[in-house]
Design a protein around this motif. Sequence first.
Motif, PDB file in Angstrom:
ATOM      1  N   ARG A 151       0.755  -1.372   0.038  1.00 31.36           N
ATOM      2  CA  ARG A 151      -0.055  -0.064  -0.013  1.00 31.36           C
ATOM      3  C   ARG A 151       0.824   1.314   0.152  1.00 31.36           C
ATOM      4  NH1 ARG A 151      -4.638  -2.010  -2.049  1.00 31.36           N
ATOM      5  NH2 ARG A 151      -5.600  -3.182  -0.401  1.00 31.36           N
ATOM      6  N   VAL A 152       1.613   1.466   0.914  1.00 31.84           N
ATOM      7  CA  VAL A 152       2.801   2.452   0.925  1.00 31.84           C
ATOM      8  C   VAL A 152       3.356   2.594  -0.246  1.00 31.84           C
ATOM      9  CG1 VAL A 152       2.647   2.932   3.452  1.00 31.84           C
ATOM     10  CG2 VAL A 152       4.630   1.463   2.415  1.00 31.84           C
ATOM     11  N   ALA A 153       3.828   1.629  -0.926  1.00 31.38           N
ATOM     12  CA  ALA A 153       4.559   1.775  -2.293  1.00 31.38           C
ATOM     13  C   ALA A 153       3.517   1.942  -3.492  1.00 31.38           C
ATOM     14  CB  ALA A 153       5.407   0.450  -2.399  1.00 31.38           C
ATOM     15  N   GLY A 154       2.309   1.790  -3.111  1.00 31.61           N
ATOM     16  CA  GLY A 154       1.496   2.004  -4.303  1.00 31.61           C
ATOM     17  C   GLY A 154       1.484   0.909  -5.261  1.00 31.61           C
ATOM     18  N   GLU A 155       1.756  -0.249  -4.665  1.00 30.63           N
ATOM     19  CA  GLU A 155       1.287  -1.497  -5.349  1.00 30.63           C
ATOM     20  C   GLU A 155       0.268  -2.101  -4.901  1.00 30.63           C
ATOM     21  OE1 GLU A 155       5.004  -3.399  -4.480  1.00 30.63           O
ATOM     22  OE2 GLU A 155       6.278  -1.877  -5.553  1.00 30.63           O
ATOM     23  N   ALA A 156      -0.203  -3.099  -5.825  1.00 28.94           N
ATOM     24  CA  ALA A 156      -1.369  -4.258  -5.222  1.00 28.94           C
ATOM     25  C   ALA A 156      -0.899  -5.265  -4.487  1.00 28.94           C
ATOM     26  CB  ALA A 156      -1.941  -4.516  -6.675  1.00 28.94           C
ATOM     27  N   PRO A 157      -1.383  -5.487  -3.352  1.00 33.53           N
ATOM     28  CA  PRO A 157      -1.141  -6.475  -2.582  1.00 33.53           C
ATOM     29  C   PRO A 157      -1.400  -8.110  -3.129  1.00 33.53           C
ATOM     30  CG  PRO A 157      -2.769  -5.663  -1.456  1.00 33.53           C
ATOM     31  CD  PRO A 157      -2.538  -4.717  -2.690  1.00 33.53           C
ATOM     32  N   GLU A 158      -0.717  -8.941  -2.708  1.00 32.05           N
ATOM     33  CA  GLU A 158      -1.121 -10.418  -3.060  1.00 32.05           C
ATOM     34  C   GLU A 158      -2.519 -10.660  -2.330  1.00 32.05           C
ATOM     35  OE1 GLU A 158       1.438 -13.881  -1.754  1.00 32.05           O
ATOM     36  OE2 GLU A 158       2.696 -12.383  -1.169  1.00 32.05           O
ATOM     37  N   PRO A 159      -3.025 -11.796  -2.883  1.00 29.25           N
ATOM     38  CA  PRO A 159      -4.233 -12.241  -2.171  1.00 29.25           C
ATOM     39  C   PRO A 159      -4.098 -12.428  -0.554  1.00 29.25           C
ATOM     40  CG  PRO A 159      -4.197 -13.328  -4.291  1.00 29.25           C
ATOM     41  CD  PRO A 159      -3.047 -12.465  -4.142  1.00 29.25           C
ATOM     42  N   PHE A 160      -4.917 -11.947   0.214  1.00 28.37           N
ATOM     43  CA  PHE A 160      -4.370 -12.098   1.582  1.00 28.37           C
ATOM     44  C   PHE A 160      -4.414 -13.458   2.138  1.00 28.37           C
ATOM     45  CE2 PHE A 160      -5.861 -12.500   6.048  1.00 28.37           C
ATOM     46  CZ  PHE A 160      -4.744 -11.887   6.629  1.00 28.37           C
ATOM     47  N   TRP A 161      -5.451 -14.325   1.969  1.00 29.35           N
ATOM     48  CA  TRP A 161      -5.564 -15.373   2.569  1.00 29.35           C
ATOM     49  C   TRP A 161      -4.550 -16.522   2.012  1.00 29.35           C
ATOM     50  CZ3 TRP A 161      -7.519 -15.431   6.799  1.00 29.35           C
ATOM     51  CH2 TRP A 161      -8.646 -14.881   7.165  1.00 29.35           C
ATOM     52  N   GLU A 162      -4.278 -16.591   0.723  1.00 31.27           N
ATOM     53  CA  GLU A 162      -3.319 -17.195   0.237  1.00 31.27           C
ATOM     54  C   GLU A 162      -1.965 -17.044   0.893  1.00 31.27           C
ATOM     55  OE1 GLU A 162      -5.894 -16.699  -1.641  1.00 31.27           O
ATOM     56  OE2 GLU A 162      -6.270 -18.362  -2.658  1.00 31.27           O
ATOM     57  N   SER A 163      -1.680 -15.886   0.963  1.00 30.21           N
ATOM     58  CA  SER A 163      -0.368 -15.469   1.754  1.00 30.21           C
ATOM     59  C   SER A 163      -0.325 -15.856   3.075  1.00 30.21           C
ATOM     60  CB  SER A 163      -0.370 -13.885   1.704  1.00 30.21           C
ATOM     61  OG  SER A 163       0.862 -13.602   2.368  1.00 30.21           O
ATOM     62  N   GLY A 165      -1.965 -18.390   4.538  1.00 32.08           N
ATOM     63  CA  GLY A 165      -2.023 -19.948   4.756  1.00 32.08           C
ATOM     64  C   GLY A 165      -0.455 -20.242   4.284  1.00 32.08           C
ATOM     65  N   ARG A 166       0.230 -19.902   3.235  1.00 31.03           N
ATOM     66  CA  ARG A 166       1.419 -20.369   3.090  1.00 31.03           C
ATOM     67  C   ARG A 166       2.365 -19.686   4.065  1.00 31.03           C
ATOM     68  NH1 ARG A 166       4.904 -16.553   1.184  1.00 31.03           N
ATOM     69  NH2 ARG A 166       3.314 -15.315   0.282  1.00 31.03           N
ATOM     70  N   LEU A 167       2.311 -18.634   4.572  1.00 28.81           N
ATOM     71  CA  LEU A 167       3.221 -18.171   5.574  1.00 28.81           C
ATOM     72  C   LEU A 167       3.042 -18.964   6.975  1.00 28.81           C
ATOM     73  CD1 LEU A 167       2.645 -14.217   5.078  1.00 28.81           C
ATOM     74  CD2 LEU A 167       4.763 -15.460   5.001  1.00 28.81           C
ATOM     75  N   LYS A 168       1.955 -19.291   7.187  1.00 28.21           N
ATOM     76  CA  LYS A 168       1.695 -20.189   8.391  1.00 28.21           C
ATOM     77  C   LYS A 168       2.272 -21.558   8.297  1.00 28.21           C
ATOM     78  CE  LYS A 168      -1.815 -21.675  11.711  1.00 28.21           C
ATOM     79  NZ  LYS A 168      -2.409 -23.141  11.743  1.00 28.21           N
ATOM     80  N   GLU A 169       2.280 -22.117   7.307  1.00 31.16           N
ATOM     81  CA  GLU A 169       3.261 -23.275   7.057  1.00 31.16           C
ATOM     82  C   GLU A 169       4.589 -22.781   7.245  1.00 31.16           C
ATOM     83  OE1 GLU A 169       2.502 -24.886   3.185  1.00 31.16           O
ATOM     84  OE2 GLU A 169       0.103 -25.317   3.885  1.00 31.16           O
TER      85      GLU A 169
END
Length: 177
Positions: A151-163, A165-169
């Motif tokens: 957001r602060v870089a003016g970019e679109a974030p990746e899909p929250f839930w996929e991110s 889930g991957r990060l939790k693993e």
Amino acid sequence: MTDLATLDAYGVLTEPATLTIQRLLPGPVDRVWAYLTDGDLRRQWLAAGHMGTVPGSSVELVWRNDELSDPPGRRPPGFSEEHRMVCQITELDPLCRLAITWGSTGGVTFSLEPQGSDVLLTVTHHRVTDRATLLSVGAGWHAHLDILAARVAGEAPEPFWESWGRLKEEYERRFAD
């Protein structure tokens, strides 16, 4: 000054039950501070809600994680469309430090440190003693901070839930017993 070349996006256990995670964000510091304290900006990366302006005042956090990215991804079982929590400000040093209570844990501290034209944001989540909560908190802060950085870089974030889930693993591997 922090050695920016070694800054890792992953949170680390700085004490047995304390998670610390950092992001280097484009400044200036007052813009990053606004993303922490202004409910309209905070809802773009973490949670909406009113925040008082002095220690002892309340902070309402209203998570609607499906609204953080487009597309949001598939919400995992056990998560609702909205989650609410009321916290209290325990420390406030404008543009430098904000500490709030956080449910049954020891609270969260946000520290901002100018680094040239950038700002180092350090989030410290204290006394997360339950392993399942630690894994969820680690993945959660990581995913939310990735959205903030976008957001602060003016970019679109990746899909929250996929991110998340991957990060939790990944946190399960990193924080193995």
